[in-house]
Write an enzyme that holds these catalytic residues in place. Structure first.
Site, PDB file in Angstrom:
ATOM      1  N   GLY A  46     -47.943  41.722 -48.753  1.00 23.04           N
ATOM      2  CA  GLY A  46     -47.547  43.134 -48.729  1.00 23.04           C
ATOM      3  C   GLY A  46     -46.463  43.304 -47.697  1.00 23.04           C
ATOM      4  O   GLY A  46     -46.322  42.472 -46.797  1.00 23.04           O
ATOM      5  N   GLN A  51     -41.586  48.402 -41.686  1.00 23.45           N
ATOM      6  CA  GLN A  51     -41.599  47.072 -41.058  1.00 23.45           C
ATOM      7  C   GLN A  51     -40.216  46.413 -41.079  1.00 23.45           C
ATOM      8  O   GLN A  51     -39.980  45.473 -40.305  1.00 23.45           O
ATOM      9  CB  GLN A  51     -42.600  46.156 -41.775  1.00 23.45           C
ATOM     10  CG  GLN A  51     -44.052  46.567 -41.595  1.00 23.45           C
ATOM     11  CD  GLN A  51     -44.997  45.592 -42.258  1.00 23.45           C
ATOM     12  OE1 GLN A  51     -45.274  45.717 -43.446  1.00 23.45           O
ATOM     13  NE2 GLN A  51     -45.482  44.621 -41.520  1.00 23.45           N
ATOM     14  N   CYS A  95     -50.992  40.883 -39.906  1.00 20.86           N
ATOM     15  CA  CYS A  95     -49.857  41.769 -40.151  1.00 20.86           C
ATOM     16  C   CYS A  95     -48.565  41.025 -39.840  1.00 20.86           C
ATOM     17  O   CYS A  95     -48.485  40.329 -38.820  1.00 20.86           O
ATOM     18  CB  CYS A  95     -49.965  43.015 -39.256  1.00 20.86           C
ATOM     19  SG  CYS A  95     -48.636  44.197 -39.534  1.00 20.86           S
ATOM     20  N   LEU A  96     -47.590  41.163 -40.713  1.00 23.36           N
ATOM     21  CA  LEU A  96     -46.327  40.446 -40.494  1.00 23.36           C
ATOM     22  C   LEU A  96     -45.587  40.965 -39.268  1.00 23.36           C
ATOM     23  O   LEU A  96     -44.703  40.296 -38.745  1.00 23.36           O
ATOM     24  CB  LEU A  96     -45.443  40.554 -41.746  1.00 23.36           C
ATOM     25  CG  LEU A  96     -46.028  39.878 -42.996  1.00 23.36           C
ATOM     26  CD1 LEU A  96     -45.158  40.121 -44.205  1.00 23.36           C
ATOM     27  CD2 LEU A  96     -46.267  38.402 -42.771  1.00 23.36           C
ATOM     28  N   HIS A 137     -53.746  48.866 -46.081  1.00 25.37           N
ATOM     29  CA  HIS A 137     -53.002  48.338 -44.931  1.00 25.37           C
ATOM     30  C   HIS A 137     -51.559  48.832 -44.978  1.00 25.37           C
ATOM     31  O   HIS A 137     -50.988  49.252 -43.975  1.00 25.37           O
ATOM     32  CB  HIS A 137     -53.057  46.800 -44.958  1.00 25.37           C
ATOM     33  CG  HIS A 137     -52.284  46.140 -43.857  1.00 25.37           C
ATOM     34  ND1 HIS A 137     -52.885  45.545 -42.769  1.00 25.37           N
ATOM     35  CD2 HIS A 137     -50.941  45.982 -43.655  1.00 25.37           C
ATOM     36  CE1 HIS A 137     -51.951  45.063 -41.956  1.00 25.37           C
ATOM     37  NE2 HIS A 137     -50.771  45.319 -42.481  1.00 25.37           N
ATOM     38  N   GLU A 138     -50.966  48.814 -46.208  1.00 23.73           N
ATOM     39  CA  GLU A 138     -49.557  49.253 -46.338  1.00 23.73           C
ATOM     40  C   GLU A 138     -49.439  50.760 -46.202  1.00 23.73           C
ATOM     41  O   GLU A 138     -48.494  51.254 -45.572  1.00 23.73           O
ATOM     42  CB  GLU A 138     -48.988  48.806 -47.694  1.00 23.73           C
ATOM     43  CG  GLU A 138     -49.009  47.310 -47.972  1.00 23.73           C
ATOM     44  CD  GLU A 138     -48.469  46.461 -46.838  1.00 23.73           C
ATOM     45  OE1 GLU A 138     -48.924  45.319 -46.691  1.00 23.73           O
ATOM     46  OE2 GLU A 138     -47.614  46.960 -46.068  1.00 23.73           O
ATOM     47  N   HIS A 141     -49.144  51.686 -42.709  1.00 20.11           N
ATOM     48  CA  HIS A 141     -47.800  51.464 -42.143  1.00 20.11           C
ATOM     49  C   HIS A 141     -46.912  52.691 -42.378  1.00 20.11           C
ATOM     50  O   HIS A 141     -46.103  53.036 -41.524  1.00 20.11           O
ATOM     51  CB  HIS A 141     -47.124  50.244 -42.785  1.00 20.11           C
ATOM     52  CG  HIS A 141     -47.448  48.932 -42.132  1.00 20.11           C
ATOM     53  ND1 HIS A 141     -47.219  48.663 -40.798  1.00 20.11           N
ATOM     54  CD2 HIS A 141     -47.980  47.797 -42.643  1.00 20.11           C
ATOM     55  CE1 HIS A 141     -47.617  47.435 -40.523  1.00 20.11           C
ATOM     56  NE2 HIS A 141     -48.067  46.879 -41.617  1.00 20.11           N
TER      57      HIS A 141
HETATM   58  O1  K2U Z   1     -48.143  44.627 -44.177  1.00 18.81           O
HETATM   59  C1  K2U Z   1     -48.143  43.482 -43.744  1.00 18.81           C
HETATM   60  O2  K2U Z   1     -47.980  43.216 -42.544  1.00 18.81           O
HETATM   61  C2  K2U Z   1     -48.439  42.326 -44.692  1.00 18.81           C
HETATM   62  C3  K2U Z   1     -49.908  42.054 -44.572  1.00 18.81           C
HETATM   63  C4  K2U Z   1     -50.607  42.662 -45.735  1.00 18.81           C
HETATM   64  C5  K2U Z   1     -52.088  42.478 -45.635  1.00 18.81           C
HETATM   65  C6  K2U Z   1     -52.763  42.403 -44.415  1.00 18.81           C
HETATM   66  C7  K2U Z   1     -54.139  42.258 -44.406  1.00 18.81           C
HETATM   67  C8  K2U Z   1     -54.858  42.176 -45.581  1.00 18.81           C
HETATM   68  C9  K2U Z   1     -54.183  42.253 -46.773  1.00 18.81           C
HETATM   69  C10 K2U Z   1     -52.810  42.408 -46.795  1.00 18.81           C
HETATM   70  C11 K2U Z   1     -50.177  40.561 -44.415  1.00 18.81           C
HETATM   71  O3  K2U Z   1     -49.571  40.056 -43.286  1.00 18.81           O
HETATM   72  S1  K2U Z   1     -49.653  39.543 -45.688  1.00 18.81           S
HETATM   73  C12 K2U Z   1     -50.320  38.040 -45.038  1.00 18.81           C
HETATM   74  C13 K2U Z   1     -51.649  37.785 -45.659  1.00 18.81           C
HETATM   75  C14 K2U Z   1     -51.709  36.826 -46.639  1.00 18.81           C
HETATM   76  C15 K2U Z   1     -52.907  36.614 -47.295  1.00 18.81           C
HETATM   77  C16 K2U Z   1     -54.042  37.362 -46.977  1.00 18.81           C
HETATM   78  C17 K2U Z   1     -53.965  38.316 -45.982  1.00 18.81           C
HETATM   79  C18 K2U Z   1     -52.758  38.546 -45.314  1.00 18.81           C
HETATM   80 ZN    ZN Z   2     -48.932  44.991 -41.659  1.00 15.03          ZN
END
Ligand code: K2U
Ligand code: ZN
Length: 173
Positions: A46, A51, A95-96, A137-138, A141
């Site tokens: 996501g 971001q 979170c990225l 989560h998104e 943001h």
């Molecule tokens: O929004 C973001 O920072 C991307 C997030 C999205 C996300 C976070 C937690 C749970 C679900 C989605 C992640 O950094 S994407 C990395 C990731 C990959 C596989 C599973 C969970 C998170």
């Molecule tokens: Zn995030």
């Protein structure tokens, strides 16, 4: 398509409320393309416009986890939550914008949402499982909320200090 730099916490832009998308323009379509490329490159499942420093109510996601399955990229604009399940589920989120930090977050297990698509149409869908976690989560943001806001204050402060140190070290020539 261009990879966009991802803002790292702490950053005031990650705490702001993003503005609604007024019309689906070429700029918005290019941004969606760039965000999907940036997300896949990270890699992530996501990515929200704030971001990458764009204060618009838009995020992209593709939570297809099964190897070999066709990717299912989604572009979501002006999301509205129609329904949240009573059942909750806990997921160890990352979170990225907060690299290498993880924490358990409890959220509704399912969510029904309506949004504006790149096709200019209104879409509506119920999300479950990892897709539901990612959508919420998104959505956070877009409202200036980060997953660490759900953690205990001490843990949140420790993560924020660690990220601030990381940014200072990266900034130093
Ligand atoms: O929004 C973001 O920072 C991307 C997030 C999205 C996300 C976070 C937690 C749970 C679900 C989605 C992640 O950094 S994407 C990395 C990731 C990959 C596989 C599973 C969970 C998170
Ligand atoms: Zn995030």
């Amino acid at each position: 398509m261009t990879l966009r730099p991802i803002l790292i916490h702490p950053d005031p832009r990650l705490k702001k409320i993003a503005a609604s998308v007024t019309s689906v323009t070429g700029t918005i379509a290019r941004l969606a393309d760039d965000m999907l490329e940036t997300m896949y490159d990270a890699p992530g499942i996501g990515l929200a416009a704030p971001q990458v420093g764009v204060m618009s109510r838009m995020f992209v996601m593709d939570c297809v986890k099964e190897e070999g399955d066709a990717p299912r990229p989604m572009v979501i604009m002006n999301p509205d939550v129609l329904w949240l399940s009573e059942d909750l589920s806990t997921y160890e989120e990352g979170c990225l914008s907060i690299p290498e930090q993880f924490g358990d977050v409890e959220r509704p297990a399912s969510i029904e949402m309506q949004w504006l698509g790149l096709d200019g149409q209104t879409h509506q869908q119920r999300f479950n499982g990892l897709w539901a976690t990612c959508v919420q989560h998104e959505l956070d943001h877009l409202n200036g909320k980060l997953f660490i806001d759900y953690l205990k204050p001490m843990r949140r402060q420790m993560i924020t200090r660690k990220m601030a140190k990381l940014k200072r070290e990266q900034a130093r020539p």
